[in-house]
Design an enzyme around this catalytic site. Structure first.
Site, PDB file in Angstrom:
ATOM      1  N   GLU A  40      30.550  -6.255   8.806  1.00 28.88           N
ATOM      2  CA  GLU A  40      29.200  -6.852   8.918  1.00 28.88           C
ATOM      3  C   GLU A  40      28.756  -7.465   7.595  1.00 28.88           C
ATOM      4  O   GLU A  40      27.648  -7.246   7.144  1.00 28.88           O
ATOM      5  CB  GLU A  40      28.177  -5.794   9.368  1.00 28.88           C
ATOM      6  CG  GLU A  40      28.571  -5.087  10.624  1.00 28.88           C
ATOM      7  CD  GLU A  40      27.781  -5.495  11.849  1.00 28.88           C
ATOM      8  OE1 GLU A  40      26.831  -6.272  11.705  1.00 28.88           O
ATOM      9  OE2 GLU A  40      28.153  -5.045  12.941  1.00 28.88           O
TER      10      GLU A  40
ATOM     11  N   GLY B 269      36.309 -14.688   8.471  1.00 26.80           N
ATOM     12  CA  GLY B 269      35.460 -13.554   8.820  1.00 26.80           C
ATOM     13  C   GLY B 269      34.080 -13.804   8.249  1.00 26.80           C
ATOM     14  O   GLY B 269      33.085 -13.942   8.969  1.00 26.80           O
TER      15      GLY B 269
END
Ligand code: FAD
Length: 379
Positions: free
Chosen positions: A362, A130
């Site tokens: 994010e 990620g």
């Protein structure tokens, strides 16, 4: 330095607040229960020009900039962070295309995420990575005038809507990571069952599977070798959305705490008479105000940056501060509620499950702090 909103910003803020209160709030139970936002809400946001606020009006956006976008997202998220997340991810994809796309790509794809029936997705996460895009394993094999993509992308927002998805994959010939533009639901595109997400309901996450998906060779966003830079810039802009969303969730927590403090009575008087509760109220106010101005400032900085890459450090700092402060404020509001806050009958219990998401998306906070320090030490 002017700490006031323009007339246009005030209008956008009030239109978003009004829409959230009148159109979204009555459906909130249904949205949370089904983990789905009814299509008419997306259509309504598009009709009001709230769906693609920072995108140029040449391509169907509102052309209103990021400062206005922050104000609108805060108000949408105050009622339903899920709706605001759908809008935010749409704007990450659309902004990446606005900045890096060719004229042809912009004309073809941007209207889908502004006025049309589509919603953008932006896919970098995989089961194995990620935070670190260098570990991306999705592949793009050149085959004459085409690329053939194979990938499993994890936790992809908006992937059940039609429209474009920007998929980050490695060109097996050059080794470069590129952003490839794919039409969702083309041949070879499929999605998993939705993840059972504990909060931010309404914006479901799916894994996306690309099996031998064939796209024209010109569907590389920004051209070959630009993938990392596109990711960085898009994520910097994405952090504006996330900052605004968790500012809105923080505002919801603050309001719930305040309402409860004045409504709940002990010995005939509201618990707000207790000094401990007054301190809690002051703490929530101070934290919300600090976060609010940080969020509004990052919108202003984005609007005034020649190169959107210039806001990397500031958007990371705003995102960390605001998402972590949202947890603090929700915790205070929860404490004010006593045991009632732990009951699903009380809104604060839902807000609590929402705020926990901010620091994980994010860019996780640890990684962003390393990025901020790196920028500062660079001088
Ligand atoms: C609501 C939601 C929406 C999402 N939408 C999308 C989407 O639309 N598209 C998409 O691609 N992804 C999406 N994601 C995925 C999300 O962006 C990733 O989960 C996120 O980037 C973190 O990656 P990870 O979960 O693999 O954590 P990891 O990268 O495995 O990190 C785990 C922990 O390790 C630590 N860590 C890792 N690397 C470092 C480092 N270098 N330095 C210091 N500490 C480190 C951190 O403490 C971190 O908390 C979404 C996720 C959620 C929850």
């Amino acid at each position: 330095m002017e700490f006031k909103l323009t007339k246009e910003q005030q209008l956008i803020q009030s239109v978003a607040r009004d829409y959230a209160e009148k159109a979204i709030a009555p459906l909130i139970e249904e949205i949370v229960e089904k983990n789905e936002v009814p299509d008419e809400i997306i259509d309504g946001l598009k009709d009001l020009d709230l769906f693609a606020l920072p995108i140029s009006d040449e391509y169907g956006g509102a052309g209103a900039g990021y400062a206005s976008y922050v104000l609108a997202e805060e108000q949408l998220s105050r009622i339903c962070p899920g709706v605001a997340v759908i809008v935010s991810v749409n704007n990450v994809g659309a902004a990446a295309m606005s900045i890096f796309g060719t004229e042809e790509q912009k004309k073809k794809y941007l209207p889908m995420g502004t006025t049309g029936s589509g919603v953008f997705s932006f896919a970098f996460t995989e089961p194995g990575t990620g935070s670190d895009p260098k570990q991306i394993t999705a592949t793009a094999d050149r085959d004459g005038d085409y690329y053939v993509l194979n990938a499993t992308k994890r936790f992809i927002t908006n992937s059940s809507y039609e429209g474009p998805i920007i998929v980050f994959a490695r060109d097996t010939e050059t080794g470069h990571i590129n952003g490839y533009i794919v039409d969702k639901f083309c041949e070879g595109y499929s999605i998993s069952e939705p993840w059972k997400k504990m909060g931010v309901r309404g914006a479901p996450l799916y894994d996306v599977y690309l099996k031998d998906v064939k796209i024209p060779k010109d569907n590389i966003l920004g051209g070959p070798g630009q993938g990392f830079w596109i990711l960085k810039v898009a994520m910097a802009l994405g952090k504006i959305g996330i900052s605004s969303i968790f500012l809105g969730a923080m505002l919801a927590a603050y309001e719930e705490g305040l309402t409860y403090a004045t409504a709940k009575t002990h010995r005939g008087a509201p618990i707000a008479k207790f000094q401990a509760i007054q301190m809690a109220i002051a703490d929530m106010f101070m934290k919300y105000e600090a976060a609010r101005w940080m969020a509004y400032r990052i919108g202003y900085l984005a609007d005034n940056a020649q190169d959107k890459g210039d806001i990397l450090k500031d958007s990371a700092a705003a995102k960390i501060f605001i998402t972590e402060t949202a947890i603090d404020v929700a915790r205070i509001a929860l404490n004010i509620h006593g045991s009632y806050g732990l009951m699903e009958d009380y809104k604060i219990s839902r807000v609590w499950k929402d705020v926990i998401f901010g620091s994980q998306v994010e860019g996780v906070s640890h990684l962003l702090k390393v990025l901020i320090a790196g920028e500062i030490l660079k001088g």
